[in-house]
Design a protein around this motif. Structure first.
Motif, PDB file in Angstrom:
ATOM      1  N   ASP A 179      12.819 -10.409  -6.066  1.00 43.67           N
ATOM      2  CA  ASP A 179      12.283 -11.770  -6.071  1.00 43.67           C
ATOM      3  C   ASP A 179      11.672 -12.176  -4.730  1.00 43.67           C
ATOM      4  N   GLN A 180      11.770 -11.307  -3.728  1.00 42.37           N
ATOM      5  CA  GLN A 180      11.165 -11.576  -2.426  1.00 42.37           C
ATOM      6  C   GLN A 180       9.941 -10.696  -2.168  1.00 42.37           C
ATOM      7  N   ARG A 181       9.586  -9.865  -3.127  1.00 44.23           N
ATOM      8  CA  ARG A 181       8.411  -8.985  -2.975  1.00 44.23           C
ATOM      9  C   ARG A 181       7.157  -9.742  -3.389  1.00 44.23           C
ATOM     10  N   THR A 182       6.734 -10.589  -2.487  1.00 42.28           N
ATOM     11  CA  THR A 182       5.540 -11.392  -2.732  1.00 42.28           C
ATOM     12  C   THR A 182       4.295 -10.554  -2.483  1.00 42.28           C
ATOM     13  N   LYS A 183       3.159 -11.114  -2.838  1.00 40.51           N
ATOM     14  CA  LYS A 183       1.903 -10.425  -2.572  1.00 40.51           C
ATOM     15  C   LYS A 183       1.719 -10.180  -1.076  1.00 40.51           C
ATOM     16  N   MET A 184       2.170 -11.113  -0.252  1.00 39.63           N
ATOM     17  CA  MET A 184       2.042 -10.940   1.197  1.00 39.63           C
ATOM     18  C   MET A 184       2.935  -9.805   1.689  1.00 39.63           C
ATOM     19  N   VAL A 185       4.162  -9.720   1.193  1.00 42.71           N
ATOM     20  CA  VAL A 185       5.057  -8.626   1.576  1.00 42.71           C
ATOM     21  C   VAL A 185       4.421  -7.292   1.201  1.00 42.71           C
ATOM     22  N   ILE A 186       3.912  -7.201  -0.001  1.00 43.09           N
ATOM     23  CA  ILE A 186       3.285  -5.958  -0.460  1.00 43.09           C
ATOM     24  C   ILE A 186       2.028  -5.659   0.356  1.00 43.09           C
ATOM     25  N   SER A 187       1.275  -6.693   0.692  1.00 38.00           N
ATOM     26  CA  SER A 187       0.071  -6.499   1.502  1.00 38.00           C
ATOM     27  C   SER A 187       0.412  -5.915   2.870  1.00 38.00           C
ATOM     28  N   VAL A 188       1.461  -6.431   3.506  1.00 37.30           N
ATOM     29  CA  VAL A 188       1.854  -5.894   4.810  1.00 37.30           C
ATOM     30  C   VAL A 188       2.315  -4.443   4.654  1.00 37.30           C
ATOM     31  N   ALA A 189       3.073  -4.163   3.592  1.00 41.95           N
ATOM     32  CA  ALA A 189       3.531  -2.787   3.358  1.00 41.95           C
ATOM     33  C   ALA A 189       2.344  -1.848   3.133  1.00 41.95           C
ATOM     34  N   GLU A 190       1.334  -2.327   2.425  1.00 44.37           N
ATOM     35  CA  GLU A 190       0.137  -1.504   2.218  1.00 44.37           C
ATOM     36  C   GLU A 190      -0.574  -1.234   3.541  1.00 44.37           C
ATOM     37  N   GLN A 191      -0.575  -2.217   4.424  1.00 49.66           N
ATOM     38  CA  GLN A 191      -1.204  -2.016   5.726  1.00 49.66           C
ATOM     39  C   GLN A 191      -0.447  -0.975   6.539  1.00 49.66           C
ATOM     40  N   VAL A 192       0.857  -0.887   6.312  1.00 47.66           N
ATOM     41  CA  VAL A 192       1.645   0.161   6.968  1.00 47.66           C
ATOM     42  C   VAL A 192       1.130   1.518   6.520  1.00 47.66           C
ATOM     43  N   VAL A 193       0.985   1.700   5.219  1.00 46.77           N
ATOM     44  CA  VAL A 193       0.508   2.978   4.675  1.00 46.77           C
ATOM     45  C   VAL A 193      -0.914   3.268   5.158  1.00 46.77           C
ATOM     46  N   GLU A 194      -1.763   2.252   5.150  1.00 46.77           N
ATOM     47  CA  GLU A 194      -3.156   2.438   5.563  1.00 46.77           C
ATOM     48  C   GLU A 194      -3.286   2.768   7.053  1.00 46.77           C
ATOM     49  N   SER A 195      -2.264   2.447   7.833  1.00 53.81           N
ATOM     50  CA  SER A 195      -2.340   2.703   9.275  1.00 53.81           C
ATOM     51  C   SER A 195      -1.977   4.135   9.645  1.00 53.81           C
ATOM     52  N   VAL A 196      -1.521   4.910   8.667  1.00 52.65           N
ATOM     53  CA  VAL A 196      -1.133   6.292   8.946  1.00 52.65           C
ATOM     54  C   VAL A 196      -2.376   7.076   9.374  1.00 52.65           C
ATOM     55  N   PRO A 197      -2.308   7.733  10.525  1.00 53.68           N
ATOM     56  CA  PRO A 197      -3.453   8.521  10.978  1.00 53.68           C
ATOM     57  C   PRO A 197      -3.818   9.604   9.958  1.00 53.68           C
ATOM     58  N   GLU A 198      -5.079   9.922   9.881  1.00 53.07           N
ATOM     59  CA  GLU A 198      -5.578  10.896   8.915  1.00 53.07           C
ATOM     60  C   GLU A 198      -4.819  12.218   8.984  1.00 53.07           C
ATOM     61  N   GLN A 199      -4.513  12.676  10.181  1.00 56.04           N
ATOM     62  CA  GLN A 199      -3.828  13.968  10.314  1.00 56.04           C
ATOM     63  C   GLN A 199      -2.409  13.928   9.748  1.00 56.04           C
ATOM     64  N   ASP A 200      -1.831  12.734   9.571  1.00 58.78           N
ATOM     65  CA  ASP A 200      -0.487  12.611   9.005  1.00 58.78           C
ATOM     66  C   ASP A 200      -0.515  12.186   7.537  1.00 58.78           C
ATOM     67  N   GLY A 201      -1.693  12.077   6.981  1.00 60.10           N
ATOM     68  CA  GLY A 201      -1.843  11.596   5.605  1.00 60.10           C
ATOM     69  C   GLY A 201      -1.167  12.470   4.566  1.00 60.10           C
ATOM     70  N   GLY A 202      -0.888  13.716   4.898  1.00 55.70           N
ATOM     71  CA  GLY A 202      -0.240  14.622   3.957  1.00 55.70           C
ATOM     72  C   GLY A 202       1.273  14.486   3.925  1.00 55.70           C
ATOM     73  N   GLU A 203       1.824  13.632   4.762  1.00 61.02           N
ATOM     74  CA  GLU A 203       3.279  13.419   4.772  1.00 61.02           C
ATOM     75  C   GLU A 203       3.730  12.981   3.379  1.00 61.02           C
ATOM     76  N   PRO A 204       4.745  13.618   2.819  1.00 64.63           N
ATOM     77  CA  PRO A 204       5.244  13.202   1.505  1.00 64.63           C
ATOM     78  C   PRO A 204       5.643  11.726   1.463  1.00 64.63           C
ATOM     79  N   MET A 205       6.116  11.202   2.582  1.00 67.49           N
ATOM     80  CA  MET A 205       6.529   9.797   2.601  1.00 67.49           C
ATOM     81  C   MET A 205       5.357   8.851   2.378  1.00 67.49           C
ATOM     82  N   VAL A 206       4.145   9.257   2.753  1.00 71.18           N
ATOM     83  CA  VAL A 206       2.970   8.425   2.519  1.00 71.18           C
ATOM     84  C   VAL A 206       2.775   8.251   1.017  1.00 71.18           C
ATOM     85  N   THR A 207       2.842   9.360   0.288  1.00 71.52           N
ATOM     86  CA  THR A 207       2.693   9.319  -1.167  1.00 71.52           C
ATOM     87  C   THR A 207       3.828   8.539  -1.807  1.00 71.52           C
ATOM     88  N   GLU A 208       5.047   8.775  -1.355  1.00 68.83           N
ATOM     89  CA  GLU A 208       6.209   8.090  -1.931  1.00 68.83           C
ATOM     90  C   GLU A 208       6.116   6.580  -1.738  1.00 68.83           C
TER      91      GLU A 208
END
Length: 124
Positions: free
Chosen positions: A81-110
């Motif tokens: 009930d606390q996973r608002t669009k803003m919370v998800i947006s910030v989490a997506e920005q975390v994923v998007e900030s991963v450098p290209e060379q680390d994009g293959g990390e399984p945690m990125v996909t997860e």
């Protein structure tokens, strides 16, 4: 003239330091933000956003794995009930900030998969 409260100022400071990868100033801004959050606000989601900013800051400071682990833990601990669009947006920005060379990390996909599922249940 409307003035910003200190909570908004500290939140903005946290954003800036997260994007710069400034660990210590980011930690200070998040600590101060937690101290000044109004008692009547929905505090959990604001704390989640602050935690996600810390994950973003870690990735921007080249600690990709640590940042992703932190973000995944924060997401898992966040009540649905606390996973608002803003919370998800910030989490997506975390994923998007991963450098290209680390994009293959399984945690990125997860984490991306977790967020895709969260979009279906996001509250406004």
């Amino acid at each position: 003239m409307e003035r910003w409260g200190e909570d908004r100022l500290q939140y903005t400071r946290a954003w800036v330091h997260a994007y710069r990868g400034d660990g210590e100033p980011l930690g200070q801004a998040v600590t101060r933000l937690r101290e000044v959050l109004p008692a009547t606000s929905p505090p959990r989601r604001l704390h989640v956003q602050a935690d996600l900013l810390q994950a973003l800051g870690r990735i921007r400071a080249r600690d990709t794995r640590g940042g992703l682990q932190h973000a995944a833990t924060v997401h898992d601990d966040c009540p649905a009930d606390q996973r608002t669009k803003m919370v998800i947006s910030v989490a997506e920005q975390v994923v998007e900030s991963v450098p290209e060379q680390d994009g293959g990390e399984p945690m990125v996909t997860e984490l991306g998969t977790l967020l895709a599922g969260s979009h279906l249940r996001a509250i406004t």
